[in-house]
Motif scaffolding. Structure first.
Motif, mmCIF file in Angstrom:
data_model
loop_
_atom_site.group_PDB
_atom_site.id
_atom_site.type_symbol
_atom_site.label_atom_id
_atom_site.label_comp_id
_atom_site.label_asym_id
_atom_site.label_seq_id
_atom_site.Cartn_x
_atom_site.Cartn_y
_atom_site.Cartn_z
ATOM 1 N N GLU A 141 0.822 -1.210 0.000
ATOM 2 C CA GLU A 141 0.000 0.000 0.000
ATOM 3 C C GLU A 141 0.858 1.262 0.000
ATOM 4 N N SER A 142 1.909 1.264 0.801
ATOM 5 C CA SER A 142 2.764 2.444 0.876
ATOM 6 C C SER A 142 3.520 2.668 -0.422
ATOM 7 N N ALA A 143 3.934 1.598 -1.069
ATOM 8 C CA ALA A 143 4.608 1.745 -2.362
ATOM 9 C C ALA A 143 3.665 2.366 -3.389
ATOM 10 N N ALA A 144 2.398 1.940 -3.375
ATOM 11 C CA ALA A 144 1.417 2.520 -4.302
ATOM 12 C C ALA A 144 1.174 3.989 -3.979
ATOM 13 N N ARG A 145 1.188 4.335 -2.712
ATOM 14 C CA ARG A 145 0.978 5.728 -2.307
ATOM 15 C C ARG A 145 2.101 6.625 -2.819
ATOM 16 N N VAL A 146 3.329 6.167 -2.705
ATOM 17 C CA VAL A 146 4.468 6.962 -3.156
ATOM 18 C C VAL A 146 4.640 6.868 -4.670
ATOM 19 N N GLY A 147 4.328 5.705 -5.234
ATOM 20 C CA GLY A 147 4.380 5.539 -6.679
ATOM 21 C C GLY A 147 5.596 4.819 -7.207
ATOM 22 N N VAL A 148 6.371 4.184 -6.314
ATOM 23 C CA VAL A 148 7.568 3.472 -6.750
ATOM 24 C C VAL A 148 7.246 2.022 -7.100
ATOM 25 N N ARG A 149 8.166 1.409 -7.813
ATOM 26 C CA ARG A 149 8.089 -0.015 -8.117
ATOM 27 C C ARG A 149 8.631 -0.781 -6.913
ATOM 28 N N GLY A 195 6.186 -4.870 -16.711
ATOM 29 C CA GLY A 195 5.805 -3.585 -16.149
ATOM 30 C C GLY A 195 5.184 -3.660 -14.773
ATOM 31 N N SER A 196 5.195 -4.822 -14.157
ATOM 32 C CA SER A 196 4.581 -4.986 -12.833
ATOM 33 C C SER A 196 5.154 -4.008 -11.821
ATOM 34 N N LEU A 197 4.286 -3.512 -10.959
ATOM 35 C CA LEU A 197 4.714 -2.634 -9.872
ATOM 36 C C LEU A 197 5.036 -3.385 -8.591
ATOM 37 N N VAL A 198 4.680 -4.675 -8.514
ATOM 38 C CA VAL A 198 4.929 -5.440 -7.288
ATOM 39 C C VAL A 198 5.441 -6.838 -7.629
ATOM 40 N N HIS A 199 6.639 -7.140 -7.182
ATOM 41 C CA HIS A 199 7.161 -8.496 -7.161
ATOM 42 C C HIS A 199 7.340 -8.904 -5.706
ATOM 43 N N VAL A 200 7.233 -10.204 -5.433
ATOM 44 C CA VAL A 200 7.462 -10.723 -4.087
ATOM 45 C C VAL A 200 8.466 -11.859 -4.173
ATOM 46 N N ALA A 201 9.445 -11.846 -3.294
ATOM 47 C CA ALA A 201 10.418 -12.929 -3.175
ATOM 48 C C ALA A 201 10.316 -13.532 -1.778
ATOM 49 N N ILE A 202 10.975 -14.659 -1.585
ATOM 50 C CA ILE A 202 10.979 -15.352 -0.296
ATOM 51 C C ILE A 202 12.358 -15.187 0.324
ATOM 52 N N ALA A 203 12.409 -14.814 1.632
ATOM 53 C CA ALA A 203 13.672 -14.302 2.172
ATOM 54 C C ALA A 203 13.882 -14.605 3.651
ATOM 55 N N PRO A 204 14.155 -15.870 4.024
ATOM 56 C CA PRO A 204 14.610 -16.121 5.398
ATOM 57 C C PRO A 204 15.772 -15.196 5.743
ATOM 58 N N CYS A 205 15.866 -14.784 6.997
ATOM 59 C CA CYS A 205 16.685 -13.616 7.318
ATOM 60 C C CYS A 205 18.184 -13.821 7.165
ATOM 61 N N SER A 206 18.767 -14.815 7.861
ATOM 62 C CA SER A 206 20.222 -14.927 7.900
ATOM 63 C C SER A 206 20.618 -16.269 8.501
ATOM 64 N N PRO A 207 21.854 -16.706 8.309
ATOM 65 C CA PRO A 207 22.272 -17.988 8.895
ATOM 66 C C PRO A 207 22.209 -18.035 10.416
#
Length: 451
Positions: A141-149, A195-207
């Motif tokens: 939602e915040s990304a859409a508000r600001v307008g960034v990808r 041209g998608s504005l939203v991609h999602v990846a999977i990201a466990p934090c750290s070892p």
């Protein structure tokens, strides 16, 4: 539906580094159709919006490959700590975060990113307290508000202190819960279309905050969903020591054994990579998010960026979390990258154009979007930064690219995302900055009060 940027110094960052001292960029329906020298043809100008770029440097929009947007609410804490001590100090505060607070923090962080030339924001959110709501949705939602990808990642931690991890037990999830929530976020928010504005990846934090089971299962899940993988790796000497003591391996060996090297993976930091690790990154196409200011703030060291680039490793630029980089500006990271890498490998080892390429095409490669963004070429999305270099800070400078890579960060004349103006004459054009600032201040106070 046509916009023309005309008269500026155009640095295309295409494969051969084409530049035009006084050039033009033509945009139709949010896509670049022409890049060239001199003015546009008369027939192209009819009914077009003309952006006068005289006195400006025109570049691709900058791409941020690593951030923790929620940390915009916790700047200024643990100012003199190294990574592990800094994390220990801040985990109790972060574990009180929720979707509403994250929404405010993310808006503030992305507003500042946009004002520093950033058109694509990569975020790594990995703390999801019970009952905290849809945090990934709040960031979208915040990304859409600001307008960034946005390249959001659904992070996770399942290795609490009682199991030998760094985060406190109350800040982690179970392995199964993290995997289910990761899959749900991808299904709800990821859009793989051009041209998608939203991609999602999977990201466990750290070892040091994630079990081997979660790393292994997350890699399998991401590949079954055809999305990318992201984590922290080789950030500090303490992390190296942790992996050696706990696993008998370097971080690179440990992650590779769990399926975490590949051209669908990018790692944050990679400060402490030996020659063998760089070879494995290059051979597998694994990307790196270089975060120079954060690495300096936490005294982590200087990443071997020249060696990574020479080996063919994709390298992008990152701000990292605003609690370890209180500026939050991506534009200044170009200068930081240039200066720090020269400190490591010599004055002629990393040019201002190397810095610009890492911040643009490098980031596009790291995020797997180099066919869409990262350079000014026909057929690519019109994500474009127009920087003023005729003001008192830069007037008369020999090379406009040096204004960005060695000088003070130039003010923005325009920032376009898909041809839409996000920043106009240095100010956010999509939302009221004072309102965002008030929301950030209130959310910071609320989060501190919860602790």
């Amino acid at each position: 539906m046509r916009t023309i940027i005309e008269g500026g110094f155009v640095a295309s960052v295409d494969p051969v580094g084409t530049e035009h001292r006084a050039g033009h960029v033509v945009i139709d329906d949010g896509v670049i159709t022409t890049v060239g020298a001199g003015p546009t043809a008369a027939e192209q100008r009819e009914d077009a919006e003309i952006i006068d770029a005289r006195g400006c440097l025109v570049t691709p929009g900058l791409i941020n490959t690593h951030h923790h947007l929620y940390q915009w609410l916790t700047r200024g804490y643990a100012q003199d700590a190294i990574l592990f001590d800094w994390l220990t100090a801040l985990y109790p505060l972060w574990s009180r975060i929720d979707a509403d607070l994250t929404r405010a923090g993310a808006a503030g962080a992305m507003a500042v990113l946009a004002r520093s030339g950033c058109t694509t924001v990569g975020d790594h959110h990995y703390i999801f307290p019970k009952g905290s709501g849809d945090i990934v949705g709040a960031i979208v939602e915040s990304a859409a508000r600001v307008g960034v990808r946005l390249h959001a990642t659904r992070g996770s931690m399942d290795l609490g202190a009682s199991q030998g991890g760094l985060p406190p037990d109350f800040a982690v999830e179970t392995t199964d819960a993290a995997l289910r929530a990761s899959e749900a976020s991808v299904e709800q928010w990821h859009d793989a279309s051009f041209g998608s504005l939203v991609h999602v990846a999977i990201a466990p934090c750290s070892p040091f905050s994630v079990t081997a089971d979660l790393l292994r299962e997350a890699a399998m899940l991401a590949r079954s969903l055809d999305v990318r993988l992201h984590t922290h790796a080789s950030e500090t000497v303490e992390e190296d020591a942790y992996c050696a003591e706990r696993f008998g391996k370097t971080p690179t060996q440990y992650l590779e054994d769990l399926g975490w090297l590949g051209d669908d993976v990018w790692m944050a930091h990679c400060v402490h990579l030996d020659e063998r690790a760089i070879e494995r990154y290059a051979a597998t196409g694994t990307g790196v998010a270089h975060c120079p200011s954060s690495n300096g703030r936490l005294a982590a060291g200087i990443a071997p960026v020249r060696d990574l680039l020479r080996a063919g490793v994709p390298v992008g630029l990152g701000v990292d979390g605003a609690a370890s980089n209180e500026s939050g500006q991506l534009g200044i990271e170009i200068r930081e990258a240039v200066l720090m890498n020269r400190l490591r490998t010599g004055a002629d080892s990393f040019s201002v154009r190397d810095g610009l390429r890492v911040a643009t095409m490098g980031g596009a490669r790291v995020l797997g979007r180099d066919a869409e963004i990262g350079s000014l070429e026909p057929g690519k999305l019109a994500d474009i930064a127009v920087w003023r270099v005729d003001g008192v800070e830069h007037a008369g400078i020999l090379d406009p690219v040096a204004a960005l890579g060695l000088g003070a960060m130039p003010p923005l004349h325009r920032l376009l995302v898909g041809g839409r103006a996000i920043v106009v004459d240095g100010e956010l054009a999509t939302a009221e900055e004072p309102i965002i600032a008030d929301e950030v201040a209130a959310a910071s106070r609320e989060l501190a009060a919860r602790l």
